[in-house]
Design a protein around this motif. Structure first.
Motif, PDB file in Angstrom:
ATOM      1  N   GLU A 186     -11.038  46.269 -27.233  1.00 48.48           N
ATOM      2  CA  GLU A 186     -11.253  45.044 -27.993  1.00 48.48           C
ATOM      3  C   GLU A 186      -9.990  44.177 -27.979  1.00 48.48           C
ATOM      4  O   GLU A 186     -10.059  42.954 -27.840  1.00 48.48           O
ATOM      5  N   LEU A 187      -8.858  44.834 -28.119  1.00 48.61           N
ATOM      6  CA  LEU A 187      -7.581  44.130 -28.102  1.00 48.61           C
ATOM      7  C   LEU A 187      -7.394  43.401 -26.766  1.00 48.61           C
ATOM      8  O   LEU A 187      -7.030  42.217 -26.724  1.00 48.61           O
ATOM      9  N   LEU A 188      -7.661  44.115 -25.673  1.00 52.68           N
ATOM     10  CA  LEU A 188      -7.514  43.505 -24.351  1.00 52.68           C
ATOM     11  C   LEU A 188      -8.506  42.362 -24.147  1.00 52.68           C
ATOM     12  O   LEU A 188      -8.188  41.355 -23.508  1.00 52.68           O
ATOM     13  N   ALA A 189      -9.719  42.522 -24.683  1.00 51.70           N
ATOM     14  CA  ALA A 189     -10.724  41.456 -24.563  1.00 51.70           C
ATOM     15  C   ALA A 189     -10.255  40.196 -25.289  1.00 51.70           C
ATOM     16  O   ALA A 189     -10.428  39.073 -24.793  1.00 51.70           O
ATOM     17  N   ASN A 190      -9.646  40.377 -26.455  1.00 52.49           N
ATOM     18  CA  ASN A 190      -9.149  39.217 -27.213  1.00 52.49           C
ATOM     19  C   ASN A 190      -8.034  38.502 -26.466  1.00 52.49           C
ATOM     20  O   ASN A 190      -8.037  37.269 -26.350  1.00 52.49           O
ATOM     21  N   LEU A 191      -7.075  39.274 -25.969  1.00 51.68           N
ATOM     22  CA  LEU A 191      -5.985  38.656 -25.224  1.00 51.68           C
ATOM     23  C   LEU A 191      -6.481  38.007 -23.939  1.00 51.68           C
ATOM     24  O   LEU A 191      -6.018  36.936 -23.547  1.00 51.68           O
TER      25      LEU A 191
ATOM     26  N   TRP B 243      -7.826  18.291 -27.079  1.00 51.11           N
ATOM     27  CA  TRP B 243      -8.802  19.236 -26.535  1.00 51.11           C
ATOM     28  C   TRP B 243      -8.251  20.653 -26.544  1.00 51.11           C
ATOM     29  O   TRP B 243      -8.976  21.610 -26.822  1.00 51.11           O
ATOM     30  N   PHE B 244      -6.965  20.779 -26.231  1.00 52.82           N
ATOM     31  CA  PHE B 244      -6.364  22.110 -26.227  1.00 52.82           C
ATOM     32  C   PHE B 244      -6.401  22.716 -27.624  1.00 52.82           C
ATOM     33  O   PHE B 244      -6.825  23.860 -27.804  1.00 52.82           O
ATOM     34  N   GLU B 245      -5.966  21.966 -28.614  1.00 53.06           N
ATOM     35  CA  GLU B 245      -5.916  22.496 -29.975  1.00 53.06           C
ATOM     36  C   GLU B 245      -7.316  22.777 -30.514  1.00 53.06           C
ATOM     37  O   GLU B 245      -7.540  23.789 -31.199  1.00 53.06           O
ATOM     38  N   ALA B 246      -8.266  21.909 -30.195  1.00 51.99           N
ATOM     39  CA  ALA B 246      -9.642  22.134 -30.657  1.00 51.99           C
ATOM     40  C   ALA B 246     -10.227  23.388 -30.020  1.00 51.99           C
ATOM     41  O   ALA B 246     -10.870  24.210 -30.683  1.00 51.99           O
ATOM     42  N   GLY B 247     -10.001  23.556 -28.720  1.00 51.66           N
ATOM     43  CA  GLY B 247     -10.501  24.743 -28.042  1.00 51.66           C
ATOM     44  C   GLY B 247      -9.827  26.010 -28.544  1.00 51.66           C
ATOM     45  O   GLY B 247     -10.473  27.050 -28.716  1.00 51.66           O
ATOM     46  N   LEU B 248      -8.514  25.917 -28.794  1.00 49.71           N
ATOM     47  CA  LEU B 248      -7.775  27.069 -29.284  1.00 49.71           C
ATOM     48  C   LEU B 248      -8.311  27.545 -30.630  1.00 49.71           C
ATOM     49  O   LEU B 248      -8.470  28.751 -30.857  1.00 49.71           O
ATOM     50  N   GLU B 249      -8.613  26.598 -31.522  1.00 49.73           N
ATOM     51  CA  GLU B 249      -9.151  26.986 -32.831  1.00 49.73           C
ATOM     52  C   GLU B 249     -10.500  27.677 -32.701  1.00 49.73           C
ATOM     53  O   GLU B 249     -10.826  28.588 -33.464  1.00 49.73           O
ATOM     54  N   ARG B 250     -11.292  27.270 -31.732  1.00 52.42           N
ATOM     55  CA  ARG B 250     -12.584  27.918 -31.524  1.00 52.42           C
ATOM     56  C   ARG B 250     -12.414  29.325 -30.950  1.00 52.42           C
ATOM     57  O   ARG B 250     -13.175  30.239 -31.293  1.00 52.42           O
ATOM     58  N   VAL B 251     -11.426  29.497 -30.089  1.00 46.86           N
ATOM     59  CA  VAL B 251     -11.143  30.841 -29.589  1.00 46.86           C
ATOM     60  C   VAL B 251     -10.700  31.754 -30.729  1.00 46.86           C
ATOM     61  O   VAL B 251     -11.168  32.893 -30.846  1.00 46.86           O
ATOM     62  N   LEU B 252      -9.814  31.254 -31.587  1.00 47.69           N
ATOM     63  CA  LEU B 252      -9.348  32.055 -32.713  1.00 47.69           C
ATOM     64  C   LEU B 252     -10.492  32.376 -33.677  1.00 47.69           C
ATOM     65  O   LEU B 252     -10.548  33.485 -34.232  1.00 47.69           O
ATOM     66  N   ALA B 253     -11.391  31.428 -33.878  1.00 50.49           N
ATOM     67  CA  ALA B 253     -12.543  31.679 -34.751  1.00 50.49           C
ATOM     68  C   ALA B 253     -13.419  32.778 -34.156  1.00 50.49           C
ATOM     69  O   ALA B 253     -13.951  33.625 -34.893  1.00 50.49           O
ATOM     70  N   GLY B 254     -13.568  32.768 -32.845  1.00 47.36           N
ATOM     71  CA  GLY B 254     -14.366  33.810 -32.195  1.00 47.36           C
ATOM     72  C   GLY B 254     -13.721  35.174 -32.321  1.00 47.36           C
ATOM     73  O   GLY B 254     -14.403  36.181 -32.567  1.00 47.36           O
ATOM     74  N   ILE B 255     -12.393  35.228 -32.179  1.00 49.77           N
ATOM     75  CA  ILE B 255     -11.687  36.498 -32.351  1.00 49.77           C
ATOM     76  C   ILE B 255     -11.843  36.995 -33.794  1.00 49.77           C
ATOM     77  O   ILE B 255     -12.123  38.172 -34.044  1.00 49.77           O
ATOM     78  N   ALA B 256     -11.670  36.077 -34.749  1.00 48.93           N
ATOM     79  CA  ALA B 256     -11.787  36.460 -36.172  1.00 48.93           C
ATOM     80  C   ALA B 256     -13.172  37.012 -36.472  1.00 48.93           C
ATOM     81  O   ALA B 256     -13.318  37.958 -37.264  1.00 48.93           O
ATOM     82  N   ALA B 257     -14.194  36.437 -35.851  1.00 47.60           N
ATOM     83  CA  ALA B 257     -15.573  36.863 -36.117  1.00 47.60           C
ATOM     84  C   ALA B 257     -15.834  38.292 -35.645  1.00 47.60           C
ATOM     85  O   ALA B 257     -16.764  38.942 -36.126  1.00 47.60           O
ATOM     86  N   HIS B 258     -15.020  38.778 -34.719  1.00 50.29           N
ATOM     87  CA  HIS B 258     -15.241  40.118 -34.175  1.00 50.29           C
ATOM     88  C   HIS B 258     -14.256  41.144 -34.709  1.00 50.29           C
ATOM     89  O   HIS B 258     -14.254  42.289 -34.254  1.00 50.29           O
ATOM     90  N   LEU B 259     -13.442  40.768 -35.678  1.00 48.67           N
ATOM     91  CA  LEU B 259     -12.529  41.749 -36.248  1.00 48.67           C
ATOM     92  C   LEU B 259     -13.305  42.706 -37.153  1.00 48.67           C
ATOM     93  O   LEU B 259     -14.319  42.336 -37.740  1.00 48.67           O
ATOM     94  N   PRO B 260     -12.829  43.940 -37.305  1.00 45.27           N
ATOM     95  CA  PRO B 260     -13.519  44.901 -38.169  1.00 45.27           C
ATOM     96  C   PRO B 260     -13.589  44.379 -39.610  1.00 45.27           C
ATOM     97  O   PRO B 260     -12.685  43.687 -40.063  1.00 45.27           O
TER      98      PRO B 260
END
Length: 239
Positions: free
Chosen positions: A147-152, A222-239
């Motif tokens: 999971e860690l590797l998938a996030n990175l 666009w970079f910052e907007a996309g980055l926030e969406r990536v972080l939101a996706g990672i947060a959604a999959h945390l235990p």
């Protein structure tokens, strides 16, 4: 010993025990390669060109590397070394934001670097340090290693993909001779026909309402907007 039978670059001593002492270092070889790649692109890097940059014979480079692939490894590791001294914030989101922004800045400084970073891992000292650092934001989050590797990997893919898009836009401007604003103005002449056809209602809405494509800082937005969406996706999959 054939090049393919030699130990990996990072397991070999920089200076052999036989023969005359090398006049240069792996660091100098890497810096010469980076200078060439930054100005002319990765394809311009060759044993002959680096030897000329160092003022030595091509055959003398084999004291440092056995093939061009090893030069690329040295170059990639040297670029990562530019990030030495980075201190990450304690919060994992802020830490990943810092990592993503640093990756983007580095890739834009060295446009050839994403091609190397997207391939096989580099096990040079700087690259090992950076890998260890980028794993640290997930400490204490109870993630499995996969999971860690998938996030990175998701974060890295987003950054490198975004940078490649930025560089493609810059290359289009160079080839066409048109700035982004000039290109938008020219394409705007086609707009009334697209919108008037009635066939593209969603695209029409974007053309009428979207502000970011016209903004001077559109790439950053666009970079910052996309980055926030990536972080939101990672947060959604945390235990």
């Amino acid at each position: 010993m054939p090049a393919n039978d030699r130990p990996p670059l990072w397991l070999r001593p920089e200076h052999g025990t036989r023969g005359p002492k090398p006049a240069h270092t792996r660091h100098a070889v890497a810096v010469a390669g980076i200078k060439i790649a930054d100005t002319e692109g990765l394809d311009a890097v060759s044993m002959r060109r680096i030897a000329a940059e160092l003022g030595t014979g091509t055959t003398s480079l084999y004291r440092y590397v056995s093939k061009k692939d090893e030069i690329l490894q040295l170059m990639g590791d040297e670029v990562v070394g530019e990030l030495r001294g980075t201190v990450l914030p304690a919060d994992w989101r802020d830490a990943l934001r810092t990592i993503a922004r640093l990756m983007r800045e580095t890739a834009l400084r060295h446009p050839w670097f994403p091609a190397l970073a997207s391939g096989r891992p580099n096990h040079g000292p700087n690259s090992l340090w950076w890998t260890e650092l980028t794993l640290s934001p997930f400490d204490g989050l109870d993630l499995g290693t996969d999971e860690l590797l998938a996030n990175l990997g998701t974060l890295s893919s987003f950054v490198l993909g975004h940078v490649q898009s930025e560089m493609a836009d810059q290359e289009a401007a160079r080839l066409s001779g048109l700035s982004h604003e000039q290109w938008m103005d020219r394409e705007g002449e086609y707009g009334p026909m697209i919108m008037g056809s009635g066939r593209y209602p969603r695209l029409t809405r974007v053309m009428v309402e979207a502000e970011t494509p016209h903004a001077a800082d559109r790439r950053d937005r666009w970079f910052e907007a996309g980055l926030e969406r990536v972080l939101a996706g990672i947060a959604a999959h945390l235990p």
